[in-house]
Design an enzyme around this catalytic site. Structure first.
Site: not given
Length: 309
Positions: A69-71
């Site tokens: 879920y890396s921005n």
């Protein structure tokens, strides 16, 4: 006639005063530093950290790292699409390769990022030269410019120094949510004497102080500026929320008509409200909270075992 630069930012980002009785009753002012308005796709600190690395890459392909879920992965993929640069995202968790892409990784893929999944034990050792070389070989990314997880390196830290410079004389305390610590490291370096930076980690573990100091030493040669961390507000770790945090974020949105990103910004604001109630700030203090992101579809709903930044 030259084409416009697709990464042209809105700088300095706006500074917005918020009237909130949870601060006013203690004689405090709350300002929001709207870094979420810098650029429509490279949001907030992602623009400040990525642009210096893009300059250093000199049009080479980019490879970087992150969780499911890396921005940071999303921002790197967007930058690659905007600039026409190939990007590779090394994703923590080999088991994810056999699952449908979540909303975040699907956005990366739609922006042209090639995803390479690696097992968690190898991922933890990615900073070791031999392991990194093996990962790059397996990903077909030899010769690419490597941007570390979270985008935090010396180039990024120096880029974030401008954030502190924009806030000189505007607030007594400048607070920011922290993942890898690069934004705090640069922010603190840009503030003058008499202003201090406060970091609110969104990961548990209490390990971030050494990391921020190491980043400052690499970027500036020494620990720089006045800064501290309060690691009580991670709500269990990255990607985790609690019913209390969700209710707080919804209430803040209703009070002020502003969207609140759950994984970083909500924890920052919740921490500041708590600290204000604890009497952590003297009456007359002006606090600036850096809004580093805005909600992405399904943000805040990441499973607890799927961290990334």
């Amino acid at each position: 006639m030259t084409s416009p630069d697709p990464l042209t930012p809105r700088l300095p980002s706006p500074l917005q005063e918020i009237r909130d009785d949870r601060f006013a009753r203690y004689g405090l002012r709350l300002l929001l530093k709207r870094d979420d308005l810098i650029h429509p796709e490279l949001i907030g600190n992602k623009w400040r950290k990525l642009v210096p690395n893009l300059a250093a890459a000199r049009n080479r392909p980019l490879v970087t790292f992150g969780g499911a879920y890396s921005n940071h992965l999303r921002a790197t993929a967007a930058a690659g699409r905007l600039l026409g640069l190939p990007t590779v995202g090394v994703v923590r968790g080999q088991e994810l390769a056999d699952r449908p892409l979540n909303h975040s990784l699907a956005r990366c893929a739609a922006d042209g990022m090639r995803l390479h999944f690696t097992d968690r034990s190898t991922y933890r050792r990615k900073s070791e030269p031999e392991i990194l070389a093996a990962i790059l070989h397996a990903a077909g990314a030899e010769g690419a410019y490597v941007v570390p997880e979270g985008g935090s390196n010396a180039e990024a830290v120096r880029g974030c120094r401008a954030l502190g410079e924009e806030l000189r004389g505007r607030a007594d305390v400048v607070a920011v949510a922290c993942g890898t610590g690069g934004t705090l490291a640069g922010l603190a370096a840009g503030l003058p004497a008499g202003q201090r930076a406060l970091g609110v980690p969104v990961l548990k573990g209490g390990f971030l102080e050494a990391g921020v100091q190491a980043l400052q030493e690499r970027a500036f040669g020494a620990r720089t500026g006045t800064w501290s961390l309060d690691d009580r507000f991670h709500c269990g770790g990255y990607g985790r929320t609690t019913p209390e945090l969700t209710a707080f974020a919804q209430d803040f949105e209703e009070r002020h008509g502003l969207p609140v990103e759950r994984l970083y910004v909500a924890k920052l604001l919740y921490g500041l409200v708590t600290l204000a109630g604890e009497g952590a700030f003297a009456r007359g203090t002006t606090i600036a909270a850096v809004v580093t992101g805005r909600p992405f579809p399904a943000d805040g709903l990441a499973p607890a075992d799927a961290p990334g930044r």
